[in-house]
Design a protein around this motif. Structure first.
Motif, PDB file in Angstrom:
ATOM      1  N   ILE A 194       0.698  -1.188   0.153  1.00  0.00           N
ATOM      2  CA  ILE A 194      -0.110  -0.127   0.080  1.00  0.00           C
ATOM      3  C   ILE A 194       0.815   1.338  -0.034  1.00  0.00           C
ATOM      4  O   ILE A 194       0.667   2.132  -0.819  1.00  0.00           O
ATOM      5  N   ALA A 195       1.885   1.287   0.964  1.00  0.00           N
ATOM      6  CA  ALA A 195       2.714   2.464   1.133  1.00  0.00           C
ATOM      7  C   ALA A 195       3.337   2.867  -0.271  1.00  0.00           C
ATOM      8  O   ALA A 195       3.762   3.884  -0.460  1.00  0.00           O
ATOM      9  N   LYS A 196       4.294   1.867  -0.980  1.00  0.00           N
ATOM     10  CA  LYS A 196       5.128   1.970  -2.097  1.00  0.00           C
ATOM     11  C   LYS A 196       4.072   2.710  -3.204  1.00  0.00           C
ATOM     12  O   LYS A 196       4.714   3.290  -4.239  1.00  0.00           O
ATOM     13  N   GLY A 197       3.116   2.831  -3.116  1.00  0.00           N
ATOM     14  CA  GLY A 197       2.054   3.469  -4.111  1.00  0.00           C
ATOM     15  C   GLY A 197       2.390   4.934  -4.110  1.00  0.00           C
ATOM     16  O   GLY A 197       1.884   5.612  -5.133  1.00  0.00           O
ATOM     17  N   ALA A 198       3.038   5.534  -3.229  1.00  0.00           N
ATOM     18  CA  ALA A 198       3.472   6.919  -3.149  1.00  0.00           C
ATOM     19  C   ALA A 198       4.544   7.118  -3.959  1.00  0.00           C
ATOM     20  O   ALA A 198       4.956   8.332  -4.040  1.00  0.00           O
ATOM     21  N   PHE A 199       5.470   6.092  -4.354  1.00  0.00           N
ATOM     22  CA  PHE A 199       6.491   5.967  -4.989  1.00  0.00           C
ATOM     23  C   PHE A 199       6.368   5.862  -6.643  1.00  0.00           C
ATOM     24  O   PHE A 199       5.750   4.628  -6.971  1.00  0.00           O
ATOM     25  N   SER A 200       6.867   6.538  -7.488  1.00  0.00           N
ATOM     26  CA  SER A 200       6.862   6.150  -8.716  1.00  0.00           C
ATOM     27  C   SER A 200       7.926   6.542  -9.559  1.00  0.00           C
ATOM     28  O   SER A 200       8.501   7.726  -9.633  1.00  0.00           O
ATOM     29  N   PRO A 201       8.941   5.462  -9.871  1.00  0.00           N
ATOM     30  CA  PRO A 201       8.510   3.894  -9.748  1.00  0.00           C
ATOM     31  C   PRO A 201       8.687   3.617  -8.378  1.00  0.00           C
ATOM     32  O   PRO A 201       9.323   3.926  -7.741  1.00  0.00           O
ATOM     33  N   ALA A 202       8.117   2.285  -8.096  1.00  0.00           N
ATOM     34  CA  ALA A 202       8.198   1.696  -6.904  1.00  0.00           C
ATOM     35  C   ALA A 202       9.629   1.411  -6.432  1.00  0.00           C
ATOM     36  O   ALA A 202      10.450   0.866  -7.281  1.00  0.00           O
ATOM     37  N   PRO A 203      10.260   1.592  -5.490  1.00  0.00           N
ATOM     38  CA  PRO A 203      11.479   1.052  -5.132  1.00  0.00           C
ATOM     39  C   PRO A 203      11.787  -0.451  -5.230  1.00  0.00           C
ATOM     40  O   PRO A 203      10.855  -1.150  -5.161  1.00  0.00           O
ATOM     41  N   GLU A 204      12.915  -0.800  -5.553  1.00  0.00           N
ATOM     42  CA  GLU A 204      13.370  -2.178  -5.602  1.00  0.00           C
ATOM     43  C   GLU A 204      13.152  -2.774  -4.104  1.00  0.00           C
ATOM     44  O   GLU A 204      13.396  -2.307  -3.337  1.00  0.00           O
ATOM     45  N   THR A 205      12.587  -3.708  -4.200  1.00  0.00           N
ATOM     46  CA  THR A 205      11.981  -4.312  -2.859  1.00  0.00           C
ATOM     47  C   THR A 205      12.375  -5.928  -3.039  1.00  0.00           C
ATOM     48  O   THR A 205      12.164  -6.690  -3.936  1.00  0.00           O
ATOM     49  N   ARG A 206      13.021  -6.516  -1.733  1.00  0.00           N
ATOM     50  CA  ARG A 206      13.538  -7.936  -1.577  1.00  0.00           C
ATOM     51  C   ARG A 206      12.469  -8.181  -0.175  1.00  0.00           C
ATOM     52  O   ARG A 206      12.649  -7.829   0.680  1.00  0.00           O
ATOM     53  N   VAL A 207      11.821  -9.388  -0.550  1.00  0.00           N
ATOM     54  CA  VAL A 207      11.046  -9.951   0.702  1.00  0.00           C
ATOM     55  C   VAL A 207      12.202 -10.849   1.321  1.00  0.00           C
ATOM     56  O   VAL A 207      12.180 -11.950   0.579  1.00  0.00           O
ATOM     57  N   LEU A 208      12.150 -10.962   2.543  1.00  0.00           N
ATOM     58  CA  LEU A 208      13.154 -11.785   3.114  1.00  0.00           C
ATOM     59  C   LEU A 208      12.772 -12.532   4.522  1.00  0.00           C
ATOM     60  O   LEU A 208      12.252 -11.832   5.385  1.00  0.00           O
ATOM     61  N   ARG A 209      12.532 -13.735   4.510  1.00  0.00           N
ATOM     62  CA  ARG A 209      12.169 -14.278   5.613  1.00  0.00           C
ATOM     63  C   ARG A 209      12.990 -13.909   6.984  1.00  0.00           C
ATOM     64  O   ARG A 209      12.384 -14.039   8.018  1.00  0.00           O
ATOM     65  N   GLU A 210      14.438 -13.721   6.736  1.00  0.00           N
ATOM     66  CA  GLU A 210      15.082 -13.390   7.761  1.00  0.00           C
ATOM     67  C   GLU A 210      14.629 -12.197   8.669  1.00  0.00           C
ATOM     68  O   GLU A 210      15.155 -11.648   9.757  1.00  0.00           O
ATOM     69  N   ALA A 211      13.695 -11.362   7.858  1.00  0.00           N
ATOM     70  CA  ALA A 211      13.349 -10.100   8.543  1.00  0.00           C
ATOM     71  C   ALA A 211      12.266 -10.259   9.525  1.00  0.00           C
ATOM     72  O   ALA A 211      11.788  -9.424  10.206  1.00  0.00           O
TER      73      ALA A 211
END
Length: 175
Positions: A65-82
């Protein structure tokens, strides 16, 4: 100089008691808060070069939801360690971030995020530090400046807490 943004997931949905912690989504209140918090970041020029996000459903939904404020959206890595990471575990993730990323964001959970701010912030806005010592509520954002050339150099007490904002402090009606 590096900038680290810590974004706690928005309010989660506890209505389905049998749902596993990792699989809990956002409550209506959380969905209402995530977008404006992303807009606050974008409006102040706090654009992450890289986002490290927990695999928990509520953390991913907050960032989606929050990344909708950025164009383009920043690179995102989804990590189990987090997910459910301690401050030390989060520090290890930060230290493994690529040098090209000047501004790094972690989207995650407490107590890890609050403990990480406590570990890293040796100075900064006194009122923000006081508020953070009381509570790092859902959908809150802490912004730290770190005096390092590379993420691998990130060390305890060397950071400066620049900002700490919550939906309430921004006057958001998310009840």
């Amino acid at each position: 100089m590096r900038r680290l943004i810590l974004f706690r997931h928005a309010k989660s949905d506890w209505s389905l008691a049998a749902t596993a912690d990792h699989d809990r989504g956002l409550a209506t209140r959380g969905r209402k808060a995530a977008g404006p918090m992303g807009a606050w970041l974008a409006g102040r020029g706090f654009r992450p070069d890289l986002v490290l996000c927990s695999t928990a459903k509520r953390a991913k939904a907050t960032w989606d939801i929050a990344k909708g404020a950025f164009s383009p959206a920043p690179e995102t890595r989804v990590l189990r360690e987090a997910y459910e990471a301690s401050a030390q575990g989060l520090l290890d993730l930060i230290r493994s971030a690529p040098s090209e990323a000047q501004t790094l964001m972690l989207v995650g959970h407490n107590p890890g995020l609050a403990d990480l701010v406590d570990l890293l912030a040796g100075s900064g806005d006194p009122e923000a530090r006081r508020l953070l010592s009381v509570k790092f509520p859902t959908a809150a954002i802490a912004v730290l400046d770190l005096p390092f050339d590379r993420w691998t150099e990130t060390a305890p007490r060397a950071g400066r807490l620049d900002r700490f904002v919550t939906p309430k402090s921004l006057g958001l009606d998310v009840a």
